[in-house]
Motif scaffolding. Structure first.
Motif, mmCIF file in Angstrom:
data_model
loop_
_atom_site.group_PDB
_atom_site.id
_atom_site.type_symbol
_atom_site.label_atom_id
_atom_site.label_comp_id
_atom_site.label_asym_id
_atom_site.label_seq_id
_atom_site.Cartn_x
_atom_site.Cartn_y
_atom_site.Cartn_z
ATOM 1 N N ARG A 99 0.857 -1.168 0.000
ATOM 2 C CA ARG A 99 0.000 0.000 0.000
ATOM 3 C C ARG A 99 0.902 1.230 0.000
ATOM 4 O O ARG A 99 1.998 1.193 0.572
ATOM 5 C CB ARG A 99 -0.962 0.025 1.172
ATOM 6 C CG ARG A 99 -0.344 0.046 2.522
ATOM 7 C CD ARG A 99 -1.373 0.446 3.578
ATOM 8 N NE ARG A 99 -1.635 1.872 3.552
ATOM 9 C CZ ARG A 99 -2.854 2.385 3.675
ATOM 10 N NH1 ARG A 99 -3.902 1.599 3.832
ATOM 11 N NH2 ARG A 99 -3.013 3.698 3.649
ATOM 12 N N PRO A 100 0.498 2.315 -0.622
ATOM 13 C CA PRO A 100 1.362 3.493 -0.687
ATOM 14 C C PRO A 100 1.493 4.187 0.651
ATOM 15 O O PRO A 100 0.616 4.083 1.525
ATOM 16 C CB PRO A 100 0.654 4.401 -1.702
ATOM 17 C CG PRO A 100 -0.764 3.966 -1.682
ATOM 18 C CD PRO A 100 -0.750 2.505 -1.371
ATOM 19 N N GLY A 101 2.609 4.872 0.822
ATOM 20 C CA GLY A 101 2.804 5.688 1.999
ATOM 21 C C GLY A 101 3.437 4.940 3.147
ATOM 22 O O GLY A 101 4.220 4.010 2.956
ATOM 23 N N GLY A 102 3.079 5.353 4.372
ATOM 24 C CA GLY A 102 3.670 4.759 5.562
ATOM 25 C C GLY A 102 2.627 4.194 6.487
ATOM 26 O O GLY A 102 1.457 4.070 6.137
ATOM 27 N N GLY A 103 3.090 3.823 7.678
ATOM 28 C CA GLY A 103 2.182 3.301 8.684
ATOM 29 C C GLY A 103 2.306 1.806 8.861
ATOM 30 O O GLY A 103 2.991 1.116 8.116
ATOM 31 N N ILE A 104 1.632 1.332 9.886
ATOM 32 C CA ILE A 104 1.598 -0.089 10.224
ATOM 33 C C ILE A 104 0.158 -0.561 10.097
ATOM 34 O O ILE A 104 -0.727 -0.041 10.776
ATOM 35 C CB ILE A 104 2.122 -0.341 11.643
ATOM 36 C CG1 ILE A 104 3.596 0.063 11.757
ATOM 37 C CG2 ILE A 104 1.919 -1.794 12.032
ATOM 38 C CD1 ILE A 104 4.539 -0.812 10.977
ATOM 39 N N PHE A 105 -0.065 -1.551 9.248
ATOM 40 C CA PHE A 105 -1.418 -2.032 8.993
ATOM 41 C C PHE A 105 -1.442 -3.554 9.043
ATOM 42 O O PHE A 105 -0.607 -4.207 8.419
ATOM 43 C CB PHE A 105 -1.905 -1.554 7.624
ATOM 44 C CG PHE A 105 -1.901 -0.056 7.489
ATOM 45 C CD1 PHE A 105 -0.808 0.588 6.924
ATOM 46 C CD2 PHE A 105 -2.961 0.707 7.946
ATOM 47 C CE1 PHE A 105 -0.779 1.972 6.812
ATOM 48 C CE2 PHE A 105 -2.945 2.082 7.840
ATOM 49 C CZ PHE A 105 -1.853 2.715 7.278
ATOM 50 N N THR A 106 -2.405 -4.081 9.767
ATOM 51 C CA THR A 106 -2.497 -5.534 9.908
ATOM 52 C C THR A 106 -3.706 -6.126 9.204
ATOM 53 O O THR A 106 -3.821 -7.348 9.108
ATOM 54 C CB THR A 106 -2.535 -5.928 11.386
ATOM 55 O OG1 THR A 106 -3.713 -5.361 11.974
ATOM 56 C CG2 THR A 106 -1.310 -5.429 12.133
ATOM 57 N N SER A 107 -4.605 -5.286 8.735
ATOM 58 C CA SER A 107 -5.790 -5.793 8.045
ATOM 59 C C SER A 107 -5.516 -5.923 6.563
ATOM 60 O O SER A 107 -5.007 -4.986 5.940
ATOM 61 C CB SER A 107 -6.976 -4.864 8.253
ATOM 62 O OG SER A 107 -8.044 -5.232 7.391
ATOM 63 N N PRO A 108 -5.865 -7.061 5.956
ATOM 64 C CA PRO A 108 -5.654 -7.195 4.504
ATOM 65 C C PRO A 108 -6.439 -6.167 3.708
ATOM 66 O O PRO A 108 -6.049 -5.829 2.579
ATOM 67 C CB PRO A 108 -6.113 -8.622 4.209
ATOM 68 C CG PRO A 108 -6.931 -9.037 5.374
ATOM 69 C CD PRO A 108 -6.430 -8.277 6.543
ATOM 70 N N ARG A 109 -7.509 -5.635 4.278
ATOM 71 C CA ARG A 109 -8.324 -4.651 3.542
ATOM 72 C C ARG A 109 -7.596 -3.320 3.345
ATOM 73 O O ARG A 109 -7.982 -2.517 2.504
ATOM 74 C CB ARG A 109 -9.637 -4.410 4.282
ATOM 75 C CG ARG A 109 -10.572 -5.609 4.275
ATOM 76 C CD ARG A 109 -11.919 -5.262 4.862
ATOM 77 N NE ARG A 109 -11.804 -4.922 6.271
ATOM 78 C CZ ARG A 109 -11.848 -5.823 7.245
ATOM 79 N NH1 ARG A 109 -11.997 -7.093 6.950
ATOM 80 N NH2 ARG A 109 -11.760 -5.442 8.513
ATOM 81 N N ARG A 110 -6.523 -3.117 4.096
ATOM 82 C CA ARG A 110 -5.793 -1.862 4.000
ATOM 83 C C ARG A 110 -4.725 -1.888 2.910
ATOM 84 O O ARG A 110 -4.055 -0.871 2.691
ATOM 85 C CB ARG A 110 -5.132 -1.542 5.335
ATOM 86 C CG ARG A 110 -6.112 -1.448 6.513
ATOM 87 C CD ARG A 110 -7.165 -0.368 6.300
ATOM 88 N NE ARG A 110 -6.628 0.957 6.215
ATOM 89 C CZ ARG A 110 -6.451 1.758 7.258
ATOM 90 N NH1 ARG A 110 -6.735 1.342 8.478
ATOM 91 N NH2 ARG A 110 -5.973 2.982 7.084
ATOM 92 N N TYR A 111 -4.572 -3.000 2.241
ATOM 93 C CA TYR A 111 -3.540 -3.142 1.208
ATOM 94 C C TYR A 111 -4.186 -3.154 -0.167
ATOM 95 O O TYR A 111 -5.241 -3.768 -0.376
ATOM 96 C CB TYR A 111 -2.726 -4.418 1.441
ATOM 97 C CG TYR A 111 -1.848 -4.315 2.660
ATOM 98 C CD1 TYR A 111 -2.351 -4.568 3.936
ATOM 99 C CD2 TYR A 111 -0.506 -3.950 2.545
ATOM 100 C CE1 TYR A 111 -1.553 -4.444 5.059
ATOM 101 C CE2 TYR A 111 0.305 -3.845 3.662
ATOM 102 C CZ TYR A 111 -0.224 -4.098 4.912
ATOM 103 O OH TYR A 111 0.572 -3.984 6.029
ATOM 104 N N ASP A 112 -3.522 -2.487 -1.098
ATOM 105 C CA ASP A 112 -4.087 -2.302 -2.429
ATOM 106 C C ASP A 112 -3.643 -3.354 -3.435
ATOM 107 O O ASP A 112 -4.420 -3.778 -4.291
ATOM 108 C CB ASP A 112 -3.671 -0.922 -2.974
ATOM 109 C CG ASP A 112 -4.146 0.207 -2.074
ATOM 110 O OD1 ASP A 112 -3.435 1.225 -1.969
ATOM 111 O OD2 ASP A 112 -5.237 0.085 -1.486
#
Length: 124
Positions: A99-112
């Protein structure tokens, strides 16, 4: 958009190690976060690990913490998942996602963007 291809999966015995690779192409000049997920038959997609663009921040799922390590080599457009002390319950198809940008994401829905996955099978 970032195109992703996973590699490095295979059949190993419990206690063995594997290193998965995720090769990125496309819009790789811009920063992007990469996550690793896995999905076993009949189960939901599970968060494994994630790493920020700089590599300074990583985060792991509880089931792999202390055994798996995520790293990246941006000059080569590669992200790695080193898996040690593998267990039969680690058996799954492993996916990398971006996914673009930064941050920490654990949900698959947050990835493009997603790769096609690579099979990891751990025998007991």
């Amino acid at each position: 958009q970032v195109q992703l291809v996973e590699s490095g999966g295979g059949l190993v015995q419990a206690g063995d190690s594997l290193r998965l690779s995720c090769t990125a192409s496309g819009r790789t000049a811009s920063s992007y976060v990469v996550g690793w997920f896995r999905q076993a038959p009949g189960k939901e997609r599970e968060f494994v690990a994630t790493i920020t663009w700089s590599g300074d921040y990583t985060y792991y799922g509880d089931s792999v913490k202390g055994r798996f390590t995520v790293s990246r080599a941006n000059d080569k457009n590669l992200v790695y998942l080193q898996m040690n002390s593998l267990k039969p319950e680690d058996t799954a198809v492993y996916y990398c996602a971006a996914r673009p940008g930064g941050g920490i994401f654990t949900s698959p829905r947050r990835y493009d963007d997603w790769g096609q996955g690579t099979q990891v099978t751990v025998s007991s």
